[in-house]
Design a protein around this motif. Structure first.
Motif, PDB file in Angstrom:
ATOM      1  N   ARG A 245       3.929   9.803  13.033  1.00 26.90           N
ATOM      2  CA  ARG A 245       2.828   8.884  13.300  1.00 26.90           C
ATOM      3  C   ARG A 245       2.080   8.552  12.006  1.00 26.90           C
ATOM      4  O   ARG A 245       1.712   7.395  11.761  1.00 26.90           O
ATOM      5  N   ILE A 246       1.861   9.569  11.179  1.00 26.54           N
ATOM      6  CA  ILE A 246       1.182   9.344   9.897  1.00 26.54           C
ATOM      7  C   ILE A 246       2.035   8.477   8.986  1.00 26.54           C
ATOM      8  O   ILE A 246       1.546   7.532   8.350  1.00 26.54           O
ATOM      9  N   ARG A 247       3.322   8.781   8.898  1.00 25.29           N
ATOM     10  CA  ARG A 247       4.214   8.018   8.017  1.00 25.29           C
ATOM     11  C   ARG A 247       4.236   6.541   8.406  1.00 25.29           C
ATOM     12  O   ARG A 247       4.118   5.655   7.546  1.00 25.29           O
ATOM     13  N   ILE A 248       4.384   6.274   9.694  1.00 24.22           N
ATOM     14  CA  ILE A 248       4.441   4.881  10.169  1.00 24.22           C
ATOM     15  C   ILE A 248       3.113   4.177   9.924  1.00 24.22           C
ATOM     16  O   ILE A 248       3.071   3.005   9.530  1.00 24.22           O
ATOM     17  N   SER A 249       2.024   4.894  10.131  1.00 19.87           N
ATOM     18  CA  SER A 249       0.699   4.291   9.948  1.00 19.87           C
ATOM     19  C   SER A 249       0.443   3.947   8.489  1.00 19.87           C
ATOM     20  O   SER A 249      -0.116   2.887   8.179  1.00 19.87           O
ATOM     21  N   ILE A 250       0.829   4.839   7.572  1.00 22.65           N
ATOM     22  CA  ILE A 250       0.658   4.553   6.141  1.00 22.65           C
ATOM     23  C   ILE A 250       1.531   3.374   5.728  1.00 22.65           C
ATOM     24  O   ILE A 250       1.108   2.490   4.972  1.00 22.65           O
ATOM     25  N   GLU A 251       2.748   3.317   6.233  1.00 25.08           N
ATOM     26  CA  GLU A 251       3.655   2.215   5.900  1.00 25.08           C
ATOM     27  C   GLU A 251       3.101   0.881   6.399  1.00 25.08           C
ATOM     28  O   GLU A 251       3.354  -0.175   5.793  1.00 25.08           O
ATOM     29  N   ALA A 252       2.327   0.921   7.479  1.00 28.36           N
ATOM     30  CA  ALA A 252       1.782  -0.313   8.056  1.00 28.36           C
ATOM     31  C   ALA A 252       0.522  -0.801   7.339  1.00 28.36           C
ATOM     32  O   ALA A 252       0.062  -1.926   7.589  1.00 28.36           O
ATOM     33  N   LEU A 253      -0.051   0.029   6.452  1.00 30.01           N
ATOM     34  CA  LEU A 253      -1.255  -0.390   5.733  1.00 30.01           C
ATOM     35  C   LEU A 253      -0.950  -1.583   4.833  1.00 30.01           C
ATOM     36  O   LEU A 253       0.077  -1.632   4.160  1.00 30.01           O
ATOM     37  N   ARG A 254      -1.872  -2.535   4.811  1.00 33.72           N
ATOM     38  CA  ARG A 254      -1.737  -3.697   3.933  1.00 33.72           C
ATOM     39  C   ARG A 254      -2.985  -3.785   3.063  1.00 33.72           C
ATOM     40  O   ARG A 254      -4.073  -4.066   3.542  1.00 33.72           O
ATOM     41  N   LEU A 255      -2.808  -3.502   1.776  1.00 37.22           N
ATOM     42  CA  LEU A 255      -3.935  -3.491   0.855  1.00 37.22           C
ATOM     43  C   LEU A 255      -3.733  -4.537  -0.227  1.00 37.22           C
ATOM     44  O   LEU A 255      -2.600  -4.817  -0.655  1.00 37.22           O
ATOM     45  N   GLN A 256      -4.845  -5.116  -0.682  1.00 37.84           N
ATOM     46  CA  GLN A 256      -4.807  -6.145  -1.717  1.00 37.84           C
ATOM     47  C   GLN A 256      -5.204  -5.540  -3.053  1.00 37.84           C
ATOM     48  O   GLN A 256      -6.294  -5.005  -3.197  1.00 37.84           O
ATOM     49  N   GLY A 257      -4.301  -5.597  -4.026  1.00 38.72           N
ATOM     50  CA  GLY A 257      -4.596  -5.107  -5.366  1.00 38.72           C
ATOM     51  C   GLY A 257      -4.878  -6.240  -6.327  1.00 38.72           C
ATOM     52  O   GLY A 257      -4.824  -7.423  -5.968  1.00 38.72           O
ATOM     53  N   GLY A 260      -1.808  -8.492  -6.596  1.00 41.68           N
ATOM     54  CA  GLY A 260      -1.129  -8.877  -5.358  1.00 41.68           C
ATOM     55  C   GLY A 260      -1.159  -7.776  -4.320  1.00 41.68           C
ATOM     56  O   GLY A 260      -1.891  -6.784  -4.435  1.00 41.68           O
ATOM     57  N   ASP A 261      -0.353  -7.941  -3.279  1.00 41.09           N
ATOM     58  CA  ASP A 261      -0.314  -6.984  -2.188  1.00 41.09           C
ATOM     59  C   ASP A 261       0.255  -5.637  -2.629  1.00 41.09           C
ATOM     60  O   ASP A 261       1.119  -5.584  -3.523  1.00 41.09           O
ATOM     61  N   ILE A 262      -0.216  -4.594  -2.002  1.00 42.41           N
ATOM     62  CA  ILE A 262       0.283  -3.245  -2.263  1.00 42.41           C
ATOM     63  C   ILE A 262       1.003  -2.755  -1.012  1.00 42.41           C
ATOM     64  O   ILE A 262       0.431  -2.724   0.076  1.00 42.41           O
ATOM     65  N   GLN A 263       2.253  -2.398  -1.167  1.00 44.41           N
ATOM     66  CA  GLN A 263       3.036  -1.841  -0.075  1.00 44.41           C
ATOM     67  C   GLN A 263       3.087  -0.333  -0.241  1.00 44.41           C
ATOM     68  O   GLN A 263       3.589   0.179  -1.241  1.00 44.41           O
ATOM     69  N   LEU A 264       2.546   0.391   0.724  1.00 38.85           N
ATOM     70  CA  LEU A 264       2.499   1.843   0.639  1.00 38.85           C
ATOM     71  C   LEU A 264       3.585   2.491   1.485  1.00 38.85           C
ATOM     72  O   LEU A 264       4.032   1.922   2.480  1.00 38.85           O
ATOM     73  N   SER A 265       3.957   3.667   1.071  1.00 32.36           N
ATOM     74  CA  SER A 265       4.788   4.540   1.910  1.00 32.36           C
ATOM     75  C   SER A 265       4.504   5.967   1.493  1.00 32.36           C
ATOM     76  O   SER A 265       3.903   6.217   0.436  1.00 32.36           O
ATOM     77  N   ALA A 266       4.911   6.904   2.311  1.00 32.99           N
ATOM     78  CA  ALA A 266       4.640   8.314   2.030  1.00 32.99           C
ATOM     79  C   ALA A 266       5.826   9.162   2.427  1.00 32.99           C
ATOM     80  O   ALA A 266       6.562   8.848   3.370  1.00 32.99           O
ATOM     81  N   SER A 267       6.013  10.259   1.695  1.00 33.05           N
ATOM     82  CA  SER A 267       7.006  11.271   2.035  1.00 33.05           C
ATOM     83  C   SER A 267       6.264  12.486   2.563  1.00 33.05           C
ATOM     84  O   SER A 267       5.193  12.836   2.070  1.00 33.05           O
ATOM     85  N   LEU A 268       6.839  13.130   3.586  1.00 29.35           N
ATOM     86  CA  LEU A 268       6.164  14.256   4.227  1.00 29.35           C
ATOM     87  C   LEU A 268       7.109  15.426   4.408  1.00 29.35           C
ATOM     88  O   LEU A 268       8.262  15.254   4.809  1.00 29.35           O
ATOM     89  N   GLY A 269       6.599  16.630   4.115  1.00 26.50           N
ATOM     90  CA  GLY A 269       7.281  17.875   4.419  1.00 26.50           C
ATOM     91  C   GLY A 269       6.574  18.560   5.572  1.00 26.50           C
ATOM     92  O   GLY A 269       5.342  18.614   5.610  1.00 26.50           O
TER      93      GLY A 269
END
Length: 317
Positions: A245-257, A260-269
């Motif tokens: 749920r956290i991974r999908i939510s972070i990937e869905a974030l849309r931030l403006q830098g 231009g746009d910033i595409q985020l993703s995260a790795s989780l253990g």
């Protein structure tokens, strides 16, 4: 200042009034001066809110019989009980100079009479300022264990929390899981958009994490762009669902830098407590799972059961 509100419908207090001093009360309280003096002195001996309410509850029994008291302060997430809750109750809002200091309920198996309510209000005048001081101490202590940028717990808070939660988990034999989160390619965000933008990304990430976890879960900034989530009572499968749920939510974030746009993703253990684990071994296994997630291509969750899979070597950030 003590503001008594309406009761739960069984006690007899219905009117709205503000109590500013004993002299304003009607009827007047029937309290011995030596009781108030001793109570005031004892309430000055601690800044721990739990101990403060214990002292207050024990001492007021000499003036009025009360089965229990409950204190609630929503903004600070505080809920403290002494004694037991009974059929009848009366509710007071504690406030001084516009500062809200929580709500206090008195419980008893029989109705409170008007002269007893007057005694309660007289006793409360000794509690207001010690509670205010205890809340300020609590806030200062909380700030010392909070990351100033993101509001998540800091490393010191993580160490204290993990030791406590591991001990509780083993004592009561309930599950405990840990997530270690790393934002992918965060250095490139700082390099391209600037550190101010990177700070906003970290703040947004913590907000995103907070919206995905349960009220009983705790988040901490582990360092840089790494975060730890302590999942009390969560099994391996439950922790995996929260991690996804956290991974999908972070990937869905849309931030403006700035560029231009910033595409985020995260790795989780994702790891779960073993019987022989301590704080260091649990963190070490979480770090191994996170390393495997980054080695496997990032933007994924790896549980310790996946660690034996063949994974390609990690790429440098």
């Amino acid at each position: 200042m003590v503001s008594p509100l309406h009761s739960n419908g069984r006690a007899e207090l219905r009117d709205e009034k503000i109590v500013t001093s004993i002299g304003d009360l009607a009827p007047r309280p029937d309290l011995r001066p030596e009781l108030l003096l001793r109570l005031s002195g004892k309430l000055q001996t601690t800044l721990e809110l739990q101990q403060l309410l214990e002292i207050f509850f024990d001492e007021i029994q000499q003036a009025i019989l009360v089965d229990g008291i409950t204190f609630h302060h929503a903004n600070n997430g505080l809920h403290i009980s002494q004694g037991k809750q009974s059929q009848h109750s009366v509710h007071y809002r504690l406030q001084t100079q516009g500062d809200y200091m929580g709500d206090l309920n008195f419980h008893r198996s029989t109705r409170f009479r008007e002269h007893e309510l007057a005694n309660i209000e007289g006793l409360l005048t000794t509690l207001v300022y010690p509670v205010r001081n205890a809340l300020r101490y609590h806030s200062a202590l909380a700030a010392a264990f909070r990351d100033p940028l993101t509001g998540a717990g800091n490393r010191a808070a993580l160490d204290r929390t993990l030791v406590r939660e591991i001990e509780l988990s083993k004592r009561h034999q309930h599950a405990l899981s840990l997530l270690m989160i790393d934002l992918d390619w965060f250095k490139q965000i700082n390099d391209k958009h600037g550190h101010s933008c990177g700070d906003k990304v970290l703040q947004q990430t913590v907000e995103c994490i907070s919206s995905c976890i349960r009220q009983t879960d705790m988040s901490f900034r582990y360092g840089g762009e790494e975060f730890i989530i302590v999942l009390s009572g969560a099994s391996a499968s439950g922790a995996l669902r929260i991690a996804e749920r956290i991974r999908i939510s972070i990937e869905a974030l849309r931030l403006q830098g700035s560029q231009g746009d910033i595409q985020l993703s995260a790795s989780l253990g994702c790891v779960t407590l073993h019987g022989d684990d301590d704080k260091d071994s649990l963190l070490h296994r979480a770090d191994e799972a996170l390393y495997a997630a980054k080695s496997g291509g990032r933007n994924r969750v790896i549980c310790e059961t996946d660690l034996h899979s063949e994974l390609p070597p990690a790429k440098a950030d």
